[in-house]
Write a protein that holds these residues in place. Structure first.
Motif, PDB file in Angstrom:
ATOM      1  N   GLN A  14      11.380  -4.587 -13.151  1.00 34.31           N
ATOM      2  CA  GLN A  14      11.054  -3.179 -13.349  1.00 34.31           C
ATOM      3  C   GLN A  14       9.682  -2.836 -12.764  1.00 34.31           C
ATOM      4  OE1 GLN A  14      11.152  -1.962 -17.429  1.00 34.31           O
ATOM      5  NE2 GLN A  14      10.934   0.212 -16.945  1.00 34.31           N
ATOM      6  N   ALA A  15       8.722  -3.736 -12.973  1.00 34.53           N
ATOM      7  CA  ALA A  15       7.378  -3.515 -12.421  1.00 34.53           C
ATOM      8  C   ALA A  15       7.411  -3.515 -10.904  1.00 34.53           C
ATOM      9  CB  ALA A  15       6.418  -4.594 -12.933  1.00 34.53           C
ATOM     10  N   PHE A  16       8.222  -4.439 -10.338  1.00 34.15           N
ATOM     11  CA  PHE A  16       8.313  -4.518  -8.875  1.00 34.15           C
ATOM     12  C   PHE A  16       8.984  -3.278  -8.300  1.00 34.15           C
ATOM     13  CE2 PHE A  16      10.616  -5.758  -5.002  1.00 34.15           C
ATOM     14  CZ  PHE A  16       9.540  -6.157  -4.223  1.00 34.15           C
ATOM     15  N   SER A  17      10.048  -2.805  -8.995  1.00 34.33           N
ATOM     16  CA  SER A  17      10.749  -1.609  -8.526  1.00 34.33           C
ATOM     17  C   SER A  17       9.856  -0.382  -8.578  1.00 34.33           C
ATOM     18  CB  SER A  17      12.014  -1.379  -9.368  1.00 34.33           C
ATOM     19  OG  SER A  17      11.666  -1.140 -10.721  1.00 34.33           O
ATOM     20  N   THR A  18       8.905  -0.356  -9.525  1.00 33.52           N
ATOM     21  CA  THR A  18       7.959   0.751  -9.611  1.00 33.52           C
ATOM     22  C   THR A  18       6.892   0.653  -8.528  1.00 33.52           C
ATOM     23  OG1 THR A  18       8.286   0.833 -11.999  1.00 33.52           O
ATOM     24  CG2 THR A  18       6.356   1.960 -11.128  1.00 33.52           C
ATOM     25  N   LEU A  19       6.502  -0.591  -8.217  1.00 27.90           N
ATOM     26  CA  LEU A  19       5.442  -0.808  -7.238  1.00 27.90           C
ATOM     27  C   LEU A  19       5.954  -0.708  -5.808  1.00 27.90           C
ATOM     28  CD1 LEU A  19       2.443  -1.619  -6.870  1.00 27.90           C
ATOM     29  CD2 LEU A  19       3.177  -4.006  -6.926  1.00 27.90           C
ATOM     30  N   LYS A  20       7.230  -1.007  -5.590  1.00 28.70           N
ATOM     31  CA  LYS A  20       7.783  -1.061  -4.243  1.00 28.70           C
ATOM     32  C   LYS A  20       7.645   0.253  -3.480  1.00 28.70           C
ATOM     33  CE  LYS A  20      11.855  -2.547  -1.661  1.00 28.70           C
ATOM     34  NZ  LYS A  20      13.251  -3.050  -1.754  1.00 28.70           N
ATOM     35  N   PRO A  21       7.980   1.424  -4.083  1.00 26.32           N
ATOM     36  CA  PRO A  21       7.800   2.681  -3.336  1.00 26.32           C
ATOM     37  C   PRO A  21       6.352   2.933  -2.936  1.00 26.32           C
ATOM     38  CG  PRO A  21       9.195   3.025  -5.260  1.00 26.32           C
ATOM     39  CD  PRO A  21       8.610   1.662  -5.386  1.00 26.32           C
ATOM     40  N   LYS A  22       5.405   2.553  -3.805  1.00 31.13           N
ATOM     41  CA  LYS A  22       3.997   2.741  -3.485  1.00 31.13           C
ATOM     42  C   LYS A  22       3.572   1.841  -2.325  1.00 31.13           C
ATOM     43  CE  LYS A  22       2.662   4.146  -8.167  1.00 31.13           C
ATOM     44  NZ  LYS A  22       1.789   3.856  -9.324  1.00 31.13           N
ATOM     45  N   TRP A  26       2.263   3.066   1.259  1.00 26.09           N
ATOM     46  CA  TRP A  26       1.010   2.572   1.821  1.00 26.09           C
ATOM     47  C   TRP A  26       1.239   1.952   3.196  1.00 26.09           C
ATOM     48  CZ3 TRP A  26      -4.018   2.737   1.840  1.00 26.09           C
ATOM     49  CH2 TRP A  26      -4.743   1.693   2.422  1.00 26.09           C
ATOM     50  N   ARG A  27       2.365   1.249   3.367  1.00 22.64           N
ATOM     51  CA  ARG A  27       2.683   0.634   4.659  1.00 22.64           C
ATOM     52  C   ARG A  27       2.875   1.704   5.733  1.00 22.64           C
ATOM     53  NH1 ARG A  27       6.714  -0.413   7.917  1.00 22.64           N
ATOM     54  NH2 ARG A  27       8.166   0.750   6.604  1.00 22.64           N
ATOM     55  N   LYS A  28       3.578   2.770   5.400  1.00 17.34           N
ATOM     56  CA  LYS A  28       3.792   3.857   6.356  1.00 17.34           C
ATOM     57  C   LYS A  28       2.484   4.542   6.715  1.00 17.34           C
ATOM     58  CE  LYS A  28       8.569   4.973   5.083  1.00 17.34           C
ATOM     59  NZ  LYS A  28       9.483   6.007   4.547  1.00 17.34           N
ATOM     60  N   PHE A  29       1.640   4.761   5.687  1.00 18.53           N
ATOM     61  CA  PHE A  29       0.337   5.386   5.937  1.00 18.53           C
ATOM     62  C   PHE A  29      -0.515   4.518   6.854  1.00 18.53           C
ATOM     63  CE2 PHE A  29      -4.123   5.053   4.551  1.00 18.53           C
ATOM     64  CZ  PHE A  29      -4.605   6.258   5.025  1.00 18.53           C
ATOM     65  N   ASN A  30      -0.555   3.211   6.555  1.00 22.44           N
ATOM     66  CA  ASN A  30      -1.364   2.287   7.334  1.00 22.44           C
ATOM     67  C   ASN A  30      -0.871   2.219   8.780  1.00 22.44           C
ATOM     68  OD1 ASN A  30      -3.528   0.444   7.449  1.00 22.44           O
ATOM     69  ND2 ASN A  30      -2.126  -1.284   7.320  1.00 22.44           N
ATOM     70  N   LYS A  31       0.468   2.185   8.958  1.00 25.98           N
ATOM     71  CA  LYS A  31       1.055   2.130  10.296  1.00 25.98           C
ATOM     72  C   LYS A  31       0.731   3.404  11.071  1.00 25.98           C
ATOM     73  CE  LYS A  31       5.490   1.550  12.679  1.00 25.98           C
ATOM     74  NZ  LYS A  31       6.947   1.368  12.503  1.00 25.98           N
ATOM     75  N   LYS A  32       0.848   4.545  10.395  1.00 32.64           N
ATOM     76  CA  LYS A  32       0.577   5.827  11.045  1.00 32.64           C
ATOM     77  C   LYS A  32      -0.886   5.943  11.454  1.00 32.64           C
ATOM     78  CE  LYS A  32       1.740  10.117  12.135  1.00 32.64           C
ATOM     79  NZ  LYS A  32       2.741  10.454  13.143  1.00 32.64           N
ATOM     80  N   ALA A 294      -1.994  11.161   8.982  1.00 36.53           N
ATOM     81  CA  ALA A 294      -1.309  10.084   8.287  1.00 36.53           C
ATOM     82  C   ALA A 294      -0.886  10.470   6.874  1.00 36.53           C
ATOM     83  CB  ALA A 294      -2.197   8.842   8.238  1.00 36.53           C
ATOM     84  N   LEU A 295      -1.665  11.347   6.232  1.00 39.27           N
ATOM     85  CA  LEU A 295      -1.383  11.720   4.842  1.00 39.27           C
ATOM     86  C   LEU A 295      -0.514  12.947   4.714  1.00 39.27           C
ATOM     87  CD1 LEU A 295      -4.935  11.119   3.298  1.00 39.27           C
ATOM     88  CD2 LEU A 295      -2.887   9.790   2.843  1.00 39.27           C
ATOM     89  N   ASP A 296      -0.455  13.786   5.748  1.00 39.12           N
ATOM     90  CA  ASP A 296       0.342  14.997   5.692  1.00 39.12           C
ATOM     91  C   ASP A 296       1.825  14.649   5.788  1.00 39.12           C
ATOM     92  OD1 ASP A 296       1.573  17.503   6.017  1.00 39.12           O
ATOM     93  OD2 ASP A 296      -0.153  18.298   7.092  1.00 39.12           O
ATOM     94  N   PRO A 297       2.648  14.990   4.806  1.00 36.23           N
ATOM     95  CA  PRO A 297       4.082  14.661   4.844  1.00 36.23           C
ATOM     96  C   PRO A 297       4.799  15.235   6.058  1.00 36.23           C
ATOM     97  CG  PRO A 297       3.447  15.433   2.656  1.00 36.23           C
ATOM     98  CD  PRO A 297       2.289  15.694   3.570  1.00 36.23           C
ATOM     99  N   ARG A 298       4.290  16.315   6.623  1.00 37.16           N
ATOM    100  CA  ARG A 298       4.945  16.921   7.778  1.00 37.16           C
ATOM    101  C   ARG A 298       4.880  16.023   9.011  1.00 37.16           C
ATOM    102  NH1 ARG A 298       1.781  22.500   7.909  1.00 37.16           N
ATOM    103  NH2 ARG A 298       0.121  20.989   7.521  1.00 37.16           N
ATOM    104  N   PHE A 299       3.941  15.053   8.985  1.00 31.70           N
ATOM    105  CA  PHE A 299       3.803  14.160  10.115  1.00 31.70           C
ATOM    106  C   PHE A 299       4.475  12.802   9.873  1.00 31.70           C
ATOM    107  CE2 PHE A 299       0.365  17.169  10.587  1.00 31.70           C
ATOM    108  CZ  PHE A 299       0.339  17.400  11.948  1.00 31.70           C
ATOM    109  N   GLN A 300       5.049  12.622   8.665  1.00 34.25           N
ATOM    110  CA  GLN A 300       5.686  11.358   8.329  1.00 34.25           C
ATOM    111  C   GLN A 300       7.056  11.276   8.972  1.00 34.25           C
ATOM    112  OE1 GLN A 300       4.132   9.002   6.821  1.00 34.25           O
ATOM    113  NE2 GLN A 300       2.341  10.155   6.187  1.00 34.25           N
ATOM    114  N   LYS A 301       7.409  10.065   9.396  1.00 38.92           N
ATOM    115  CA  LYS A 301       8.716   9.839  10.013  1.00 38.92           C
ATOM    116  C   LYS A 301       9.548   8.964   9.089  1.00 38.92           C
ATOM    117  CE  LYS A 301       7.073  10.200  14.776  1.00 38.92           C
ATOM    118  NZ  LYS A 301       6.979   9.530  16.084  1.00 38.92           N
TER     119      LYS A 301
END
Length: 301
Positions: A14-22, A26-32, A294-301
């Protein structure tokens, strides 16, 4: 005997499933952010300035206040990489020590503006009605004055000093943060999860500071980074006009002001502090633009 490990595994899953989306976010933000070359370049500049500010005392080859009239206005050389000023003081050491002053002024002034701006914006956006009207009219009054003129008026009233410069820049930074936070709060308070939390009996303060504020941090972080560039430039401008740091303080704006009398005979006295201001502002602006993308959702892929 077998139930305890199962319960432990369930809680871990349960803890992992909660942490996984975060972690994924973070991975998408860092990549962007890393994929933006200009943002990386700005980040490198900012990190360089931070290192110089933190370890300036160990890096500087000379005492920035040590006067050596026998070697005044010398050009760049192996002994003095950036030359010396009209008092014979080493320019490199003064620029290095000025980094801590300029970054410190920027961070403190932006913190002041962000603190009061966030509070005003949250209250205005959440409660609305007459509270919103009063706060926004106050913000409009501050916005009616150009930032540097408002800062000049405040410093003139309080007296010329670096502390008063930080207060002045902090005050004229309040409207920017307040308007951004208000707009984000207006959108966040209409979300379904806020209605659910309110239905469960949560207090207004808990809703505002525990549930709304963490979800609107992205525009605040971006604005704070961009505002640091403005604060550094404004502080240098006020010191250049004699309203900020006073001689012999090695502050970039004051150094630039002192070097304007030697633009033809010893241009390095004004050139190097000016370049320090230029690259600092450039670094924070590039990093801020990259964080926005990187933080603006409109720029997220």
């Amino acid at each position: 005997m077998n139930q305890q490990p199962l319960a432990h595994d369930e809680s871990s899953n349960q803890a992992f499933s909660t942490l996984k989306p975060k972690l994924e976010q973070w991975r998408k933000f860092n990549k962007k952010l890393i994929s933006n070359k200009m943002a990386v370049f700005g980040g490198v500049i900012v990190i360089f300035y931070v290192i110089v500010a933190l370890f300036g005392q160990q890096i500087a080859p000379y005492d920035p206040l040590a006067i050596d009239l026998a070697n005044k206005l010398q050009g760049p050389s192996a002994q003095h990489w950036m030359g010396t000023d009209d008092k014979g003081r080493d320019m490199l050491s003064r620029v290095i020590f000025g980094t801590k002053l300029s970054l410190g002024v920027g961070i403190v002034s932006v913190t002041i503006g962000a603190f009061f701006g966030i509070i005003l914006g949250l209250i205005s956006g959440y409660y609305g009605k007459w509270i919103d009207t009063i706060i926004m009219r106050f913000i409009d009054i501050l916005l009616a004055f150009p930032g540097i003129l408002l800062a000049l008026a405040i410093v003139s009233a309080l007296g010329a000093s670096l502390v008063n410069v930080m207060i002045a820049i902090g005050i004229f930074s309040i409207p920017t943060f307040a308007r951004i936070v208000r707009g984000s709060t207006l959108g966040a308070k209409k979300m379904e999860y806020i209605d659910a939390i309110r239905a469960l009996g949560a207090s207004d303060m808990k809703i505002i500071f525990v549930h709304i504020l963490p979800n609107i941090l992205s525009p605040i972080i971006v604005q704070g980074t961009l505002r640091l560039a403005t604060a550094i430039l404004s502080a240098a401008a006020l010191s250049f006009l004699g309203m900020g740091a006073q001689p012999p303080s090695p502050e970039w704006g004051a150094m630039l002001s002192g070097g304007r009398d030697f633009l033809w005979s010893a241009p390095h006295v004004a050139t190097f502090p000016g370049l320090a201001i230029c690259f600092a502002v450039l670094g924070f602006n590039l990093l801020g633009d990259g964080l926005r993308d990187a933080l603006d959702p409109r720029f997220q892929k």
